[in-house]
Design an enzyme around this catalytic site. Structure first.
Site, PDB file in Angstrom:
ATOM      1  N   HIS A 156      26.341  37.042  41.459  1.00  0.00           N
ATOM      2  CA  HIS A 156      26.561  38.058  42.481  1.00  0.00           C
ATOM      3  C   HIS A 156      26.628  39.424  41.803  1.00  0.00           C
ATOM      4  CE1 HIS A 156      28.696  40.277  45.661  1.00  0.00           C
ATOM      5  NE2 HIS A 156      28.374  39.300  46.487  1.00  0.00           N
ATOM      6  N   ASP A 175      33.462  33.127  38.533  1.00  0.00           N
ATOM      7  CA  ASP A 175      33.486  33.600  39.917  1.00  0.00           C
ATOM      8  C   ASP A 175      33.553  32.359  40.799  1.00  0.00           C
ATOM      9  OD1 ASP A 175      32.981  34.486  42.471  1.00  0.00           O
ATOM     10  OD2 ASP A 175      31.245  35.705  41.947  1.00  0.00           O
ATOM     11  N   GLN A 214      32.886  30.862  45.923  1.00  0.00           N
ATOM     12  CA  GLN A 214      32.229  29.873  46.771  1.00  0.00           C
ATOM     13  C   GLN A 214      32.704  28.456  46.483  1.00  0.00           C
ATOM     14  OE1 GLN A 214      30.301  30.500  49.286  1.00  0.00           O
ATOM     15  NE2 GLN A 214      29.901  32.666  48.997  1.00  0.00           N
ATOM     16  N   LYS A 233      36.287  38.026  50.901  1.00  0.00           N
ATOM     17  CA  LYS A 233      35.698  38.918  49.909  1.00  0.00           C
ATOM     18  C   LYS A 233      35.061  40.123  50.569  1.00  0.00           C
ATOM     19  CE  LYS A 233      34.155  37.180  46.283  1.00  0.00           C
ATOM     20  NZ  LYS A 233      33.440  36.468  45.235  1.00  0.00           N
ATOM     21  N   CYS A 257      23.601  40.105  48.091  1.00  0.00           N
ATOM     22  CA  CYS A 257      24.171  40.701  46.882  1.00  0.00           C
ATOM     23  C   CYS A 257      23.730  39.940  45.636  1.00  0.00           C
ATOM     24  CB  CYS A 257      25.692  40.767  46.958  1.00  0.00           C
ATOM     25  SG  CYS A 257      26.276  41.961  48.164  1.00  0.00           S
TER      26      CYS A 257
END
Length: 550
Positions: free
Chosen positions: A234, A311, A314, A337, A505
């Site tokens: 991302h 990250d 998800q 987010k 993104c």
């Protein structure tokens, strides 16, 4: 096709209110540039609208009765266009019958989606005359009643700042502080952190990554040090490290995809060396739906002395995430987010759709709060990210001393109500069981993938599900010769189906895949197979509509 047809049609509607008497230039000046890019001549676009007048009545899912309203237009400064087809003035384009009667579950064995759906008030509404089918959960999840009531209770009964106050009203600060710190403990327990001091509340996952970049990164990285990422990250996991690399002279290296359209782990291992200081990876891709072997990545990185940042936006809302087992150094996620807004959503609010689409994720919690997990020894060695109240121990005129983590990284008044709401969301998810949610989503995600394969000329990105390869419950796709935004617009306007379109993104990934945009349908545990069936039927109708212009 290089651009969305429906966006082009809006341009024609704006630019040619009266083609015989009015100069198009007068009306086009200042209109968003992206809408005025044409892939045919103006003459063709006018012909296309006329052709649509002829073809539209042929669609079996449309009903025609009263005249349709013309589109309304505001100035560029508002970045808002109410969508409509001006030249269809003699027709009424009503909602499709695709989902007018959504199938109800059998009384014998309701699914997790059917049993939890009543907890989410926003799902029980109509969009453009159709029952809402919400498949944009990778952008933001909806909020259960218990979270909404928790927020209301905080602001009505014990709204106060935390960690301070002695007067009567401020005495309720004790409850606010207790609930705020309880939320921190809930997050720590949810991801199996060793202690709640390893959880730093931030505005969102983006801020959490920037915190690591500017605090740990500036203190530990130097010229020619290497940071390894994947092309599927991302923007929020790429841009902070680009900025940091420019400051200190570090080098970014990227891992491409393998033949299954998963970041190539063999290539990642090849890139690792003693120069590697940090590995930044997603747990689950928001485009490819692929799941990376984070524990293995952490072990490989640690073997060369590198740190690992994950990250997990998800993954945390959809599966059990155990930071102790994964052995990662940093992990970020969010209650909801807040990311970069897609330009098409600024241009087209699409009636009721804009009321519940923000951007991005996902734990059934409020917007404006996320968290950073960091191993306590790392957090303790890091300097503050922001200066101000709360993060200090003592302040003198010539210097200051700083609080221990996590307070050191939480300058100013925090998002108290939002953090408490996040705690309520964690209670709700834990009550269902993360393994239960994950198992249900795996089944539902496979069903979505298999149903999408029935669409003619479709290209689904990411790996095919198999016994060895697991996919998250989302599918990014394109249909040949139909722009993703046209698909999303038509699905919303004619069928009440909410999906995402754009680059999500992840522009570097889309460039790697050779496309500038994709459509994405993403599921959560409150979705059902009936939602998927209605989406597939609506998508077939949409594809048939655009294919009729060939």
């Amino acid at each position: 096709m290089t651009g969305p047809v429906l966006a082009t049609l809006v341009t024609v509607t704006v630019c040619v209110p009266d083609a015989k008497t009015t100069s198009p230039t007068r009306y086009c000046n200042g209109f968003p540039r992206i809408l005025t890019q044409v892939h045919r001549s103006l003459k063709f676009r006018i012909q296309l609208i006329r052709k649509m007048e002829v073809l539209l009545p042929k669609l079996p899912s449309f009903k025609f009765s009263s005249p349709i309203c013309c589109c309304s237009i505001s100035t560029r400064s508002s970045s808002y266009v109410k969508f409509g087809f001006r030249r269809f003035s003699s027709l009424s384009v009503c909602a499709s019958t695709v989902n007018e009667a959504v199938a109800e579950p059998s009384l014998g064995s309701p699914s997790l989606g059917h049993t939890t759906r009543p907890h989410f008030p926003i799902l029980h509404q109509e969009v453009n005359g159709s029952k809402l089918v919400y498949l944009d959960n990778a952008a933001t999840s909806q909020k259960p009643t218990v979270v909404l009531k928790t927020l209301q209770s905080y602001y009505e009964a014990y709204n106060s700042n935390v960690h301070r106050g002695i007067h009567f009203l401020r005495q309720v600060y004790a409850k606010a502080t207790d609930q705020y710190e309880a939320a921190r403990r809930k997050v720590a327990s949810f991801i199996n952190a060793s202690d709640s001091s390893e959880i730093v509340f931030t505005r969102n996952a983006t801020e959490a990554i920037n915190l690591v970049a500017y605090s740990w990164g500036l203190s530990n990285l130097k010229r020619d040090d290497e940071i390894i990422l994947t092309v599927a990250e991302h923007h929020s996991a790429i841009v902070p490290w680009q900025l940091l690399a420019q400051k200190v002279g570090a080098v970014l290296k990227f891992v491409n995809l393998n033949q299954y359209e998963i970041p190539d782990m063999d290539k990642l291992k090849e890139l690792l060396s003693r120069k590697t200081k940090l590995v930044v990876v997603h747990h689950v891709s928001n485009v490819l739906a692929s799941v990376l072997p984070v524990r293995d990545i952490a072990n490989w990185a640690h073997d060369v002395g590198a740190k690992v940042l994950v990250d997990a936006c998800q993954s945390v809302p959809h599966m059990t995430v155990d930071v102790h087992s994964l052995n990662v150094d940093f992990l970020v996620a969010s209650s909801h987010k807040v990311r970069i807004v897609n330009l098409f959503l600024l241009v087209f609010p699409w009636n009721n759709y804009n009321k519940f689409v923000k951007y991005f994720l996902q734990m059934c919690g409020p917007t404006g709060v996320g968290f950073l997990y960091g191993k306590i020894d790392l957090l303790s060695s890091m300097p503050p990210f922001l200066g101000g109240g709360e993060m200090i121990s003592d302040v003198f005129l010539d210097h200051s001393t700083y609080a221990e983590p996590p307070s050191r990284f939480e300058a100013g008044t925090p998002a108290i109500g939002e953090a408490i709401g996040l705690g309520a969301a964690i209670d709700y998810l834990s009550g269902i069981g993360m393994q239960t949610i994950h198992d249900y989503e795996v089944e539902l995600g496979r069903y979505l993938y298999e149903r999408l394969l029935s669409i003619p000329n479709i290209r689904i990105y990411g790996p095919a599900p198999s016994e060895k390869i697991k996919r998250a419950a989302l599918c990014s796709f394109n249909v040949e010769n139909i722009h993703a935004t046209d698909l999303a617009t038509f699905l919303d306007q004619q069928h009440g189906v909410a999906i995402r379109s754009g680059h999500h993104c992840a522009q570097p990934l889309h460039r790697y895949l050779g496309v500038n945009a994709s459509a994405r349908a993403s599921l959560y545990f409150y979705n059902t197979k009936e939602d998927v069936d209605n989406f597939i039927q609506a998508l077939n109708d949409t594809v048939n509509f655009f294919s009729s212009f060939k």
